[in-house]
Write a protein that holds these residues in place. Structure first.
Motif, PDB file in Angstrom:
ATOM      1  N   GLU A 120       0.833  -1.204   0.000  1.00  0.00           N
ATOM      2  CA  GLU A 120       0.000   0.000   0.000  1.00  0.00           C
ATOM      3  C   GLU A 120       0.870   1.256   0.000  1.00  0.00           C
ATOM      4  OE1 GLU A 120      -3.687   2.022   2.548  1.00  0.00           O
ATOM      5  OE2 GLU A 120      -2.675   0.218   3.292  1.00  0.00           O
ATOM      6  N   GLN A 121       1.944   1.249   0.811  1.00  0.00           N
ATOM      7  CA  GLN A 121       2.865   2.391   0.827  1.00  0.00           C
ATOM      8  C   GLN A 121       3.539   2.568  -0.530  1.00  0.00           C
ATOM      9  OE1 GLN A 121       5.129   1.001   4.369  1.00  0.00           O
ATOM     10  NE2 GLN A 121       5.025   3.153   5.055  1.00  0.00           N
ATOM     11  N   ILE A 122       3.994   1.466  -1.094  1.00  0.00           N
ATOM     12  CA  ILE A 122       4.682   1.532  -2.387  1.00  0.00           C
ATOM     13  C   ILE A 122       3.755   2.102  -3.458  1.00  0.00           C
ATOM     14  CG2 ILE A 122       5.727   0.154  -4.220  1.00  0.00           C
ATOM     15  CD1 ILE A 122       6.716  -1.763  -2.010  1.00  0.00           C
ATOM     16  N   ASP A 123       2.524   1.604  -3.497  1.00  0.00           N
ATOM     17  CA  ASP A 123       1.567   2.086  -4.498  1.00  0.00           C
ATOM     18  C   ASP A 123       1.311   3.584  -4.329  1.00  0.00           C
ATOM     19  OD1 ASP A 123       1.391  -0.463  -5.490  1.00  0.00           O
ATOM     20  OD2 ASP A 123      -0.505  -0.939  -4.483  1.00  0.00           O
ATOM     21  N   LYS A 124       1.194   4.022  -3.080  1.00  0.00           N
ATOM     22  CA  LYS A 124       0.944   5.439  -2.824  1.00  0.00           C
ATOM     23  C   LYS A 124       2.119   6.293  -3.288  1.00  0.00           C
ATOM     24  CE  LYS A 124      -1.421   8.874  -1.076  1.00  0.00           C
ATOM     25  NZ  LYS A 124      -2.698   9.296  -1.708  1.00  0.00           N
ATOM     26  N   GLU A 125       3.329   5.816  -3.015  1.00  0.00           N
ATOM     27  CA  GLU A 125       4.505   6.608  -3.361  1.00  0.00           C
ATOM     28  C   GLU A 125       4.830   6.551  -4.852  1.00  0.00           C
ATOM     29  OE1 GLU A 125       7.699   5.687  -0.666  1.00  0.00           O
ATOM     30  OE2 GLU A 125       6.472   6.167   1.095  1.00  0.00           O
ATOM     31  N   LEU A 126       4.278   5.586  -5.553  1.00  0.00           N
ATOM     32  CA  LEU A 126       4.460   5.532  -7.003  1.00  0.00           C
ATOM     33  C   LEU A 126       3.526   6.489  -7.746  1.00  0.00           C
ATOM     34  CD1 LEU A 126       4.947   1.711  -7.689  1.00  0.00           C
ATOM     35  CD2 LEU A 126       6.633   3.533  -8.024  1.00  0.00           C
ATOM     36  N   GLU A 127       2.577   7.094  -7.038  1.00  0.00           N
ATOM     37  CA  GLU A 127       1.663   8.030  -7.699  1.00  0.00           C
ATOM     38  C   GLU A 127       2.404   9.213  -8.307  1.00  0.00           C
ATOM     39  OE1 GLU A 127      -1.304   9.149  -4.880  1.00  0.00           O
ATOM     40  OE2 GLU A 127      -2.446   7.279  -5.095  1.00  0.00           O
ATOM     41  N   ILE A 128       3.534   9.593  -7.710  1.00  0.00           N
ATOM     42  CA  ILE A 128       4.298  10.722  -8.240  1.00  0.00           C
ATOM     43  C   ILE A 128       4.769  10.454  -9.670  1.00  0.00           C
ATOM     44  CG2 ILE A 128       6.546   9.946  -7.342  1.00  0.00           C
ATOM     45  CD1 ILE A 128       7.195  12.866  -6.728  1.00  0.00           C
ATOM     46  N   VAL A 129       4.964   9.184 -10.003  1.00  0.00           N
ATOM     47  CA  VAL A 129       5.388   8.824 -11.362  1.00  0.00           C
ATOM     48  C   VAL A 129       4.315   9.230 -12.369  1.00  0.00           C
ATOM     49  CG1 VAL A 129       6.035   6.918 -12.880  1.00  0.00           C
ATOM     50  CG2 VAL A 129       6.810   6.935 -10.494  1.00  0.00           C
ATOM     51  N   SER A 130       3.058   8.949 -12.037  1.00  0.00           N
ATOM     52  CA  SER A 130       1.948   9.326 -12.921  1.00  0.00           C
ATOM     53  C   SER A 130       1.745  10.835 -12.943  1.00  0.00           C
ATOM     54  CB  SER A 130       0.657   8.633 -12.471  1.00  0.00           C
ATOM     55  OG  SER A 130       0.767   7.239 -12.590  1.00  0.00           O
ATOM     56  N   PHE A 131       1.933  11.492 -11.784  1.00  0.00           N
ATOM     57  CA  PHE A 131       1.787  12.947 -11.742  1.00  0.00           C
ATOM     58  C   PHE A 131       2.752  13.605 -12.733  1.00  0.00           C
ATOM     59  CE2 PHE A 131       0.479  12.780  -6.968  1.00  0.00           C
ATOM     60  CZ  PHE A 131      -0.749  12.264  -7.332  1.00  0.00           C
ATOM     61  N   LEU A 132       4.001  13.159 -12.710  1.00  0.00           N
ATOM     62  CA  LEU A 132       5.000  13.736 -13.609  1.00  0.00           C
ATOM     63  C   LEU A 132       4.649  13.465 -15.071  1.00  0.00           C
ATOM     64  CD1 LEU A 132       8.169  12.789 -11.565  1.00  0.00           C
ATOM     65  CD2 LEU A 132       7.581  15.117 -12.250  1.00  0.00           C
ATOM     66  N   SER A 133       4.232  12.249 -15.371  1.00  0.00           N
ATOM     67  CA  SER A 133       3.890  11.902 -16.749  1.00  0.00           C
ATOM     68  C   SER A 133       2.765  12.786 -17.270  1.00  0.00           C
ATOM     69  CB  SER A 133       3.486  10.428 -16.829  1.00  0.00           C
ATOM     70  OG  SER A 133       3.226  10.045 -18.157  1.00  0.00           O
ATOM     71  N   THR A 134       1.757  13.024 -16.426  1.00  0.00           N
ATOM     72  CA  THR A 134       0.638  13.879 -16.823  1.00  0.00           C
ATOM     73  C   THR A 134       1.101  15.296 -17.114  1.00  0.00           C
ATOM     74  OG1 THR A 134      -0.945  12.569 -15.540  1.00  0.00           O
ATOM     75  CG2 THR A 134      -1.571  14.837 -16.062  1.00  0.00           C
ATOM     76  N   ASP A 135       1.971  15.827 -16.264  1.00  0.00           N
ATOM     77  CA  ASP A 135       2.418  17.207 -16.456  1.00  0.00           C
ATOM     78  C   ASP A 135       3.402  17.344 -17.607  1.00  0.00           C
ATOM     79  OD1 ASP A 135       1.263  19.112 -14.363  1.00  0.00           O
ATOM     80  OD2 ASP A 135       1.806  17.393 -13.147  1.00  0.00           O
ATOM     81  N   PHE A 136       4.172  16.313 -17.891  1.00  0.00           N
ATOM     82  CA  PHE A 136       5.072  16.367 -19.045  1.00  0.00           C
ATOM     83  C   PHE A 136       4.288  16.456 -20.359  1.00  0.00           C
ATOM     84  CE2 PHE A 136       8.553  13.891 -16.556  1.00  0.00           C
ATOM     85  CZ  PHE A 136       8.963  15.069 -15.952  1.00  0.00           C
TER      86      PHE A 136
END
Length: 337
Positions: free
Chosen positions: A68-84
């Protein structure tokens, strides 16, 4: 790259556009100009399709972190992809801007003077796209308008900038398959007879147009002149509610770099992503991105970031292989040089 003529649009078409201090719009009969579509601009929302590929390998650095922690902390990967993805949108607007500028006299001749889509002229060579991008239009050479690098001191898309009483008689052909792969919007070919009752010689000089009498110019000559006499630069500043900020300031480039499909570099000046909820923060590992104009626009290159501060430190690499969405690799180890 081969160019092919479409049989329907390949015929010669005639149009006359008139404008002056009266403010009347140029008028021509319907159907006198080819139905040439400019390049579209990508949606501000990234594609909903699955990215080309994503791999996650955090076994060596996840420690006692729960899934659960890992999944939560991987959200930043999607955030960056969206903004790129904003780079695709901004590059597409710049591509459309160059296309419409180079076809400026064709639009007058067809009775439909154009203004750049999604951009507002704010003075002194500056065009704004919302609060995200600024296109700076500068002189490429010393002239009576200023020194090389100075902003163009008028709106290139305003007919009145070039004088009063402009008349354009055009013989236009449309090339609806500018490339055999159909990657680019159709280009216009043709010849123009241009006259101005009260000319602004310095402004017309950017197009290689003499301010005396009636002048005959081909589309290729006009495109070459404006591409040699002005340069653009992009200033993109993205900030999202997800905690991602970055800024890109491009080097000067010719409008021909987009119009002819060469593309432009998008060098980074600043990148920061902070997620207070997980105490995560990024640092840049590498950045090498280029915008390439196809029918909408694609990116080529890669971005690497290191994510620290959470329970699982990791690296994320976004690889754009001439695509609008990246393949993403997440790993405990830094990317190879």
């Amino acid at each position: 790259m081969l160019r092919q003529k479409n049989a329907f649009f390949g015929m010669i078409l005639f149009a006359v556009g008139l404008s002056g201090c009266s403010g009347q719009d140029p008028a021509v009969a319907p159907g006198e100009c080819p139905n040439v579509q400019p390049p579209p601009v990508a949606s501000s929302a990234p594609p909903t399709t699955t990215p080309p590929g994503q791999s996650v390998d955090l076994a060596a650095c996840s420690g006692a972190a729960t899934q659960e922690q890992i999944d939560k902390e991987l959200e930043i990967v999607s955030f960056l992809s969206t903004d790129f993805h904003e780079m695709v949108v901004c590059g597409g607007l710049a591509n459309r801007f160059a296309y419409e500028l180079i076809h400026f006299f064709a639009s007058i001749g067809c009775g439909e003077p154009t203004n750049p889509v999604g951009l507002i002229f704010s003075g002194l060579g500056t065009f704004l796209a919302g609060g995200v991008m600024q296109i700076n239009v500068k002189l490429a050479k010393d002239s009576n308008l200023g020194k090389a690098g100075d902003p163009v001191p008028f709106d290139l898309f305003s007919i009145g900038s070039y004088g009063a009483g402009i008349s354009v008689k055009a013989e236009i052909t449309a090339d609806t398959s500018w490339s055999t792969e159909g990657e680019f919007a159709a280009h216009v070919d043709g010849t123009y007879e241009i006259s101005v009752d009260a000319p602004n010689p310095d402004a017309l000089g950017l197009w290689g147009i003499a301010a005396t009498g009636k002048v005959s110019k081909t589309q290729a000559e006009l495109a070459q002149a404006i591409a040699e006499n002005v340069v653009f630069s992009l200033d993109i500043e993205q900030e999202s509610s997800q905690g991602v900020k970055y800024r890109i300031v491009s080097p000067d480039f010719s409008p021909a770099d987009l119009y002819n499909g060469t593309g432009i570099d998008l060098p980074l000046t600043f990148l920061e992503a902070i997620i207070p909820e997980t105490n995560q923060k990024t640092t840049l590992d590498h950045w090498g991105i280029r915008f390439v104009p196809d029918q909408i626009g694609i990116l080529d290159g890669s971005i690497g970031v290191k994510v620290d501060g959470g329970s699982v430190p990791f690296y994320a690499v976004y690889s754009y292989a001439q695509s609008r969405t990246p393949s993403v690799a997440v790993s405990c180890n830094p990317p190879s040089p």
